[in-house]
Design an enzyme around this catalytic site. Sequence first.
Site, PDB file in Angstrom:
ATOM      1  N   THR A 198       0.742  -1.295  -0.041  1.00 50.94           N
ATOM      2  CA  THR A 198       0.019  -0.052  -0.136  1.00 50.94           C
ATOM      3  C   THR A 198       1.014   1.304   0.058  1.00 50.94           C
ATOM      4  OG1 THR A 198      -1.563  -1.173   1.154  1.00 50.94           O
ATOM      5  CG2 THR A 198      -1.610   1.247   1.218  1.00 50.94           C
ATOM      6  N   ARG A 226     -12.306  -9.528  -0.990  1.00 49.96           N
ATOM      7  CA  ARG A 226     -12.063  -8.822   0.342  1.00 49.96           C
ATOM      8  C   ARG A 226     -11.613  -7.218   0.088  1.00 49.96           C
ATOM      9  NH1 ARG A 226      -7.209  -6.296   2.182  1.00 49.96           N
ATOM     10  NH2 ARG A 226      -7.346  -6.162   4.573  1.00 49.96           N
ATOM     11  N   GLY A 228      -9.823  -3.916   2.308  1.00 51.51           N
ATOM     12  CA  GLY A 228      -9.375  -3.673   3.474  1.00 51.51           C
ATOM     13  C   GLY A 228      -9.675  -1.919   3.797  1.00 51.51           C
ATOM     14  N   ASP A 229      -8.915  -1.535   4.464  1.00 53.97           N
ATOM     15  CA  ASP A 229      -9.319  -0.155   4.761  1.00 53.97           C
ATOM     16  C   ASP A 229      -9.060   0.921   3.486  1.00 53.97           C
ATOM     17  OD1 ASP A 229      -6.701  -0.835   5.429  1.00 53.97           O
ATOM     18  OD2 ASP A 229      -6.274   1.350   5.794  1.00 53.97           O
ATOM     19  N   THR A 249      -1.760   2.349   6.925  1.00 53.10           N
ATOM     20  CA  THR A 249      -1.294   0.906   6.303  1.00 53.10           C
ATOM     21  C   THR A 249      -1.355  -0.284   7.284  1.00 53.10           C
ATOM     22  OG1 THR A 249       0.363   0.027   5.014  1.00 53.10           O
ATOM     23  CG2 THR A 249       1.098   1.376   6.672  1.00 53.10           C
ATOM     24  N   GLY A 250      -1.238  -1.229   6.772  1.00 54.46           N
ATOM     25  CA  GLY A 250      -1.399  -2.335   7.892  1.00 54.46           C
ATOM     26  C   GLY A 250      -2.422  -3.099   7.773  1.00 54.46           C
ATOM     27  N   GLY A 252      -6.029  -4.227   7.232  1.00 54.83           N
ATOM     28  CA  GLY A 252      -7.107  -3.101   6.998  1.00 54.83           C
ATOM     29  C   GLY A 252      -8.372  -3.383   7.908  1.00 54.83           C
TER      30      GLY A 252
HETATM   31  C1  SD4 Z   1      -5.407  -3.635   3.518  1.00 52.57           C
HETATM   32  N1  SD4 Z   1      -4.113  -1.610   4.532  1.00 52.57           N
HETATM   33  O1  SD4 Z   1      -5.766  -3.969   2.285  1.00 52.57           O
HETATM   34  C2  SD4 Z   1      -4.143  -2.653   3.228  1.00 52.57           C
HETATM   35  C3  SD4 Z   1      -2.970  -3.416   3.406  1.00 52.57           C
HETATM   36  C4  SD4 Z   1      -1.559  -2.721   3.548  1.00 52.57           C
HETATM   37  O2  SD4 Z   1       0.616  -2.649   3.506  1.00 52.57           O
HETATM   38  O3  SD4 Z   1      -1.346  -1.468   4.057  1.00 52.57           O
HETATM   39  N2  SD4 Z   1      -0.359  -3.261   3.404  1.00 52.57           N
HETATM   40  O4  SD4 Z   1      -5.641  -3.938   4.505  1.00 52.57           O
END
Ligand code: SD4
Length: 340
Positions: A198, A226, A228-229, A249-250, A252
């Site tokens: 991301t 799916r 994410g955020d 990030t991370g 989601g």
């Molecule tokens: C998600 N937040 O799809 C994103 C993934 C992400 O580094 O940040 N990856 O959940």
Amino acid sequence: MHRRQFIQWSALGIPAISWKGFNKQQVAGNKPLVISTWDAGIAANSAAWKVLRSGGRALDAVEKGVMVTEASQNCCVGLGANPDRDGYVTLDACIMDEHANCGSVAFLERIKHPISVARRVMEKTPHVMLVGSGAQQFAIAEGFPLESGKLSEEAEKTYRNWLKKSEYKPVINIERSGIPMASTVPNRLPNGEWNHDTIGMIALDAQGNLSGSCTTSGMGFKMRGRLGDSPIIGAGLFVDNEIGAATATGQGEDIIRICGSHLVVENMRNGMNPENACKAAVERIVSVKGAAKCKEIQIGFIAINKQGQYGGYCLQKGFNFAVCYADDQNFLVDGKFILS
Ligand code: SD4
């Protein structure tokens, strides 16, 4: 520092800092300013900076900036990234400007620049969000070329590898610091996994306006469909032109649960500087999920405020973000973390 004092100092243009904690992050007046998540943020910031240094709008900067990352076959974002578990790359992105206009696309396939489609949704439709085949149809109608849908060479290799076990482990990679990256492909671990997937970018332009963008391929080998955020306004990105902007990030799912980026901006509204606002949001995740379970995931927030201060915070060691506020100032900052 008391909130009233913060507001008074900020109004006078005096940096709202304690001298003990003095560092550049807490100095006001970094304007223009652009910051973005992870190491790929350096190249993205350079493109954004070109817009900002010539007096351009933050909105244009955050679009142009993350387009660099989306276009790179050697990166974790965009069509070169890892596919879902059925073998298709599906992309999510959102963008928000200084008037609280926002646009978003999700579950978008075979389009190279989801961020630009998100901007068109914002500017050309009465809606905020388009998904799946509808988003793709809209993109094509707007003149975006339909790409082949073939996986990049690296993603193909990684996917084939993943298929051997087809283990469904919906967890965002925790950056294993100390493991050197594969030298030829930035952000790839030597075993072929992406380090992360991301980029979130937020900017303050010379006119003092804020905007943000966020674009992702989501979790590698995720269930088909799916999200994410990252495409969700308030979760992966939020901008309030009176206060500040934040992106995430991370993992989601956990960011969505607390409306993460919105929470960071609200923390700034209540007087916190960007770093503390991000820290408080990470702490909220720990209190909702529990520290033990948080060890299995990574979350990072970054934020800037209207005064040109910036900051970031994460759950675990390994998160970094790129900061740029001058021709010769584009550098990585290691995020402070709360779990040891
Ligand atoms: C998600 N937040 O799809 C994103 C993934 C992400 O580094 O940040 N990856 O959940």
